[in-house]
Design a protein around this motif. Structure first.
Motif, short mmCIF file in Angstrom:
data_model
loop_
_atom_site.label_atom_id
_atom_site.label_comp_id
_atom_site.label_asym_id
_atom_site.label_seq_id
_atom_site.Cartn_x
_atom_site.Cartn_y
_atom_site.Cartn_z
N GLU A 51 0.83 -1.21 0.00
CA GLU A 51 0.00 0.00 0.00
C GLU A 51 0.86 1.25 0.00
OE1 GLU A 51 -2.59 -1.14 3.35
OE2 GLU A 51 -4.15 -1.41 1.86
N GLU A 80 -5.25 4.45 2.65
CA GLU A 80 -4.22 3.41 2.55
C GLU A 80 -3.24 3.47 3.73
OE1 GLU A 80 -4.93 1.11 0.81
OE2 GLU A 80 -4.96 1.41 -1.34
N HIS A 83 -4.89 1.76 6.51
CA HIS A 83 -4.93 0.30 6.30
C HIS A 83 -3.59 -0.32 6.69
CE1 HIS A 83 -8.01 1.06 2.83
NE2 HIS A 83 -8.50 1.35 4.03
N HIS A 162 -11.47 -2.73 5.76
CA HIS A 162 -10.53 -2.55 4.65
C HIS A 162 -11.25 -2.72 3.31
CE1 HIS A 162 -6.12 -3.33 3.22
NE2 HIS A 162 -6.76 -2.50 2.45
FE LIG Z 1 -5.87 -0.69 1.39
#
Ligand SMILES: [Fe+2]
Ligand SMILES: [Fe+2]
Length: 286
Positions: A51, A80, A83, A162
């Motif tokens: 990511e 991102e 995440h 996610h």
């Molecule tokens: Fe992601």
């Protein structure tokens, strides 16, 4: 409904959530199944580095982007980054459970180093393809409750969160690519993206299979037994990879855009399930 652009009324909303901070995650958190656990752990092991690479690849082309796209790139970046933060934590729990994820991370690093050695547009193309891949896996994960029904609550919530955001920002890398390659003919653009998609798909399947097998090896499951169980899980039952095949193929259609398939209703449903699960008292008295 067919459209070839990101919906004008789409909002990309970073949801700053944390998962499993105080929870103990079982080694085989997926219902005691080493194969299912290895499949998802192998994916998670790639996220922080992967990511980071997506963000870096897209941001190199944000200069001169129209304001709406520029705002979407910012929201995509925030999503991102969060995440990665949560998957770092998730991966840490896998380490605590006794797994060594280093071989998987090194594999990702090698792939990324190769891609980074090419011009930045190649990284953007690879990101666009992998983001399509992620979005169709996310769609399948939310659409079919079977995928996570054996996971512990915190892990399932992490993967669903996610998945929601991957669907929400699925057009960002694509639109950035369209903008960056606006001077190239449609035919040439199609050829490049088809070639890159085939390449990253091959690598994705080979690398994630290797990663899954490595984690199974760490569980003492090796040889044909490991192979056959992994193939059964990924391709037959629940068969995540088989189930996304049609959506994967759609990428090659002329006029493809990630939002040709509007799956915002799926996000809304997953969000209300999330809210209901997080507020059991309020939900029960409502
Ligand atoms: Fe992601
Ligand atoms: Fe993404």
């Amino acid at each position: 409904m067919t459209r070839d652009v990101t919906p004008a009324d789409l909002t990309i909303t970073p949801r700053d959530r944390r998962f499993g901070r105080d929870a103990h995650t079982a080694r085989w958190w997926m219902g005691g199944d080493p194969v299912a656990t290895a499949f998802y752990n192998a994916l998670s092991a790639t996220f922080p580095k992967g990511e980071g690479f997506f963000v870096e690849s897209v941001r190199k082309f944000r200069e001169g982007a129209p304001p709406k796209l520029a705002a979407e790139i910012r929201a995509f970046t925030t999503q991102e980054v969060m995440h990665s933060r949560e998957h770092v934590q998730f991966n840490r729990r896998a380490l605590e459970a006794g797994y060594d994820l280093a071989p998987l991370e090194e594999q990702v690093e090698r792939r990324l180093a190769f891609t980074r050695s090419k011009p930045p547009i190649v990284s953007l193309a690879a990101t666009m393809c992998l983001e399509h891949f992620t979005a169709i896996l996310a769609n399948q994960l939310l659409r079919n409750p079977r995928h996570l029904d054996r996971a512990d609550a915190e892990s399932a919530a992490l993967w669903r969160w996610h998945a929601i955001e991957e669907i929400e920002h699925k057009g960002v890398a694509y639109d950035t690519w369209q903008h960056a390659t606006r001077g190239i003919s449609r035919g040439k653009r199609w050829k490049i993206k088809a070639k890159v998609m085939l390449f990253v798909t091959r690598n994705f399947i080979v690398d994630r299979s290797r990663g899954t097998l490595e984690l199974l090896r760490q569980d003492g499951i090796t040889g044909p037994r490991a192979w056959s169980r992994m193939i059964w899980f990924a391709w037959v039952r629940p068969g995540m990879l088989r189930k996304v095949f049609g959506a994967w193929l759609a990428f090659f259609l002329p006029g493809f855009h990630p939002w040709n398939h509007d799956d915002r209703a799926l996000i809304a449903r997953a969000e209300s399930d999330y809210d209901a699960a997080r507020m059991p008292v309020a939900a029960a008295t409502a």
